[in-house]
Design an enzyme around this catalytic site. Structure first.
Site, PDB file in Angstrom:
ATOM      1  N   ASN A  38     142.723  24.256  87.835  1.00  0.00           N
ATOM      2  CA  ASN A  38     142.485  22.853  88.170  1.00  0.00           C
ATOM      3  C   ASN A  38     141.553  22.275  87.113  1.00  0.00           C
ATOM      4  OD1 ASN A  38     141.987  20.394  89.350  1.00  0.00           O
ATOM      5  ND2 ASN A  38     140.623  21.187  90.942  1.00  0.00           N
ATOM      6  N   TRP A  39     142.165  21.544  86.183  1.00  0.00           N
ATOM      7  CA  TRP A  39     141.357  21.033  85.068  1.00  0.00           C
ATOM      8  C   TRP A  39     140.504  19.831  85.470  1.00  0.00           C
ATOM      9  CZ3 TRP A  39     145.579  21.131  80.616  1.00  0.00           C
ATOM     10  CH2 TRP A  39     145.864  22.469  80.318  1.00  0.00           C
ATOM     11  N   LYS A  40     140.758  19.314  86.646  1.00  0.00           N
ATOM     12  CA  LYS A  40     140.011  18.138  87.132  1.00  0.00           C
ATOM     13  C   LYS A  40     140.095  17.028  86.065  1.00  0.00           C
ATOM     14  CE  LYS A  40     137.087  21.309  89.672  1.00  0.00           C
ATOM     15  NZ  LYS A  40     135.893  21.480  90.459  1.00  0.00           N
ATOM     16  N   HIS A  86     141.389  18.220  98.053  1.00  0.00           N
ATOM     17  CA  HIS A  86     140.283  18.846  97.317  1.00  0.00           C
ATOM     18  C   HIS A  86     138.955  18.239  97.794  1.00  0.00           C
ATOM     19  CE1 HIS A  86     137.632  20.156  94.146  1.00  0.00           C
ATOM     20  NE2 HIS A  86     138.528  21.078  93.866  1.00  0.00           N
ATOM     21  N   GLU A 107     137.801  26.955  99.854  1.00  0.00           N
ATOM     22  CA  GLU A 107     136.855  26.488  98.842  1.00  0.00           C
ATOM     23  C   GLU A 107     135.571  25.997  99.500  1.00  0.00           C
ATOM     24  OE1 GLU A 107     138.898  25.778  94.970  1.00  0.00           O
ATOM     25  OE2 GLU A 107     138.701  23.824  95.902  1.00  0.00           O
ATOM     26  N   GLY A 120     131.787  24.277  91.562  1.00  0.00           N
ATOM     27  CA  GLY A 120     131.119  23.687  90.405  1.00  0.00           C
ATOM     28  C   GLY A 120     129.614  23.941  90.382  1.00  0.00           C
ATOM     29  N   SER A 139     133.523  28.406  91.791  1.00  0.00           N
ATOM     30  CA  SER A 139     132.775  29.060  90.702  1.00  0.00           C
ATOM     31  C   SER A 139     133.340  30.413  90.289  1.00  0.00           C
ATOM     32  CB  SER A 139     131.289  29.196  91.078  1.00  0.00           C
ATOM     33  OG  SER A 139     130.714  27.918  91.233  1.00  0.00           O
ATOM     34  N   GLY A 187     138.358  26.122  88.723  1.00  0.00           N
ATOM     35  CA  GLY A 187     138.075  24.793  88.189  1.00  0.00           C
ATOM     36  C   GLY A 187     137.450  24.881  86.821  1.00  0.00           C
ATOM     37  N   GLY A 188     136.133  24.736  86.780  1.00  0.00           N
ATOM     38  CA  GLY A 188     135.393  24.703  85.512  1.00  0.00           C
ATOM     39  C   GLY A 188     135.822  25.755  84.496  1.00  0.00           C
TER      40      GLY A 188
HETATM   41  P1  PGA Z   1     134.977  25.476  90.184  1.00  0.00           P
HETATM   42  O1  PGA Z   1     135.998  24.512  90.941  1.00  0.00           O
HETATM   43  O2  PGA Z   1     135.754  26.693  89.796  1.00  0.00           O
HETATM   44  O3  PGA Z   1     134.514  24.673  89.019  1.00  0.00           O
HETATM   45  O4  PGA Z   1     133.889  25.779  91.158  1.00  0.00           O
HETATM   46  C1  PGA Z   1     136.884  25.021  91.879  1.00  0.00           C
HETATM   47  C2  PGA Z   1     137.657  23.883  92.452  1.00  0.00           C
HETATM   48  O5  PGA Z   1     137.198  22.757  92.384  1.00  0.00           O
HETATM   49  O6  PGA Z   1     138.729  24.033  92.974  1.00  0.00           O
END
Ligand code: PGA
Length: 254
Positions: A10-12, A96, A168, A174, A215, A236-237
Site C-alpha cells: 500500500n503505497w498510500k 483503511h 491493522e 506508520g 509497521s 505501508g511505509g
Molecule cells: P505501515 O502501514 O506499514 O506504514 O504501518 C500499514 C498500512 O497502512 O496498511
C-alpha cells in the site's frame, strides 16, 4: 510445500506518478522472480493505468487504495469500480484506518463499498483494527467483532469469491510499533470466530484470507512468518521504498 504468502504494498500517497513508474520498472524483474509470494501493488489512482502496462502478463497483481460506492454519476472526485476494473485492478482496499480517521469514513460507507466491489467480482481488502485507547480499555475484541458485523452487514458472496481481511491495529500503523505475534494471533482468532458466526455456511479458510498490517518491515517480518493464522501482510511505509521492500521480500522468501 510452504503456503503462498500474500503481500499487499500500500503505497498510500507516498510515491508520485513518476516515482511509481520508476519504482516498478526498477524492481519488476525481482518481483516476478519471487516464488510462493503473491504481490499486490496498490499505487495511487493516477498511477494505476501505467503501472498496469508494466506488470501486465506478469505475476504481479494490481489493487486500488479506495473506491466509491455508487456505479456512476455526479460524485465529483470519486472513482468508480468499473474504471478500476477496466484498469486491471483485481483488489480494492476498503476501510483503511487513515480513511476512517482523516476522512470520517463510516462502517456504513465501507459496507456499501464492499458490496459494489464484490458485485464487480473484485476482491475487497477490508481493514479493521482498534486504536490504542480501545486496546488499553480491553475493547479490542469488541471493536473487531463490531467492525466485522457492520462492515459485512447483509454481504453475501459466491463460493468462488473471496474477501481479504487485514488486521491493522491503528496504534501500529506508520508508528514503527508493530504488534507482538501474540497480539496478532489473538486478534486473528477473534476475527475468524466472528467470520464463522457471520458465515456459518462458508468454508472460512477458503473464503477469507487474513493479513496483518502495521509497521511491518525487513527488521520484524521474520517474527511473523511462523504465525500460521495469517496469510500474509499489508505493508505501508516499507513498501514505498524499493530498497526496503526488496529486503523485506528477501526475508520472506528465505
Ligand atoms: P505501515 O502501514 O506499514 O506504514 O504501518 C500499514 C498500512 O497502512 O496498511
Amino acid at each position: 510445500m510452504k503456503k503462498e504468502k500474500i503481500i499487499i504494498a500500500n503505497w498510500k500517497m507516498n510515491l508520485s506518478y513518476k516515482e511509481s513508474l520508476r519504482y516498478i520498472k526498477d524492481i519488476k524483474s525481482f518481483l516476478v522472480g519471487l516464488k510462493n509470494i503473491k504481490i499486490i501493488l496498490c499505487p495511487a489512482f493516477v498511477s494505476l493505468a501505467d503501472i498496469q502496462k508494466e506488470i501486465k502478463l506478469k505475476k504481479i497483481e494490481l489493487g486500488a487504495q479506495d473506491v466509491f460506492w455508487m456505479e456512476e454519476g455526479a460524485y465529483t472526485g470519486e472513482v468508480s469500480v468499473q474504471s478500476l476494473k477496466e484498469l486491471g485492478c483485481k483488489y480494492v482496499i476498503v476501510g483503511h484506518s487513515e480513511r476512517r480517521g482523516f476522512l470520517n469514513e463510516t462502517d456504513a460507507m465501507i459496507n456499501k463499498k464492499i458490496q459494489i466491489v464484490l458485485s464487480h467480482n473484485i476482491i475487497p481488502i477490508l481493514c479493521i483494527g482498534e486504536n490504542l485507547e480501545q486496546r488499553n480499555d480491553n475493547l479490542t475484541a469488541k471493536i473487531l467483532r463490531d467492525q466485522l458485523l457492520e462492515d459485512l452487514k447483509i454481504i453475501d458472496f459466491k463460493n468462488n469469491q473471496q474477501i481479504i481481511i487485514a488486521y491493522e491495529p491503528i496504534w501500529a500503523i506508520g508508528t514503527g510499533h508493530e504488534a507482538t505475534t501474540d497480539q496478532v494471533n489473538e486478534a486473528v482468532i477473534i476475527i475468524k470466530s466472528q467470520l464463522a458466526k457471520l458465515y456459518p455456511n462458508k468454508d472460512i479458510e477458503k473464503s477469507f484470507k487474513i493479513l496483518y498490517g502495521g509497521s511491518v518491515d525487513e527488521n520484524n517480518v521474520e517474527s511473523f512468518l511462523d504465525l500460521d493464522v495469517i496469510d500474509g501482510f499489508l505493508v505501508g511505509g516499507a513498501s514505498a521504498n524499493k530498497v526496503h521492500f526488496i529486503k523485506l521480500l528477501n526475508k520472506i522468501k528465505n
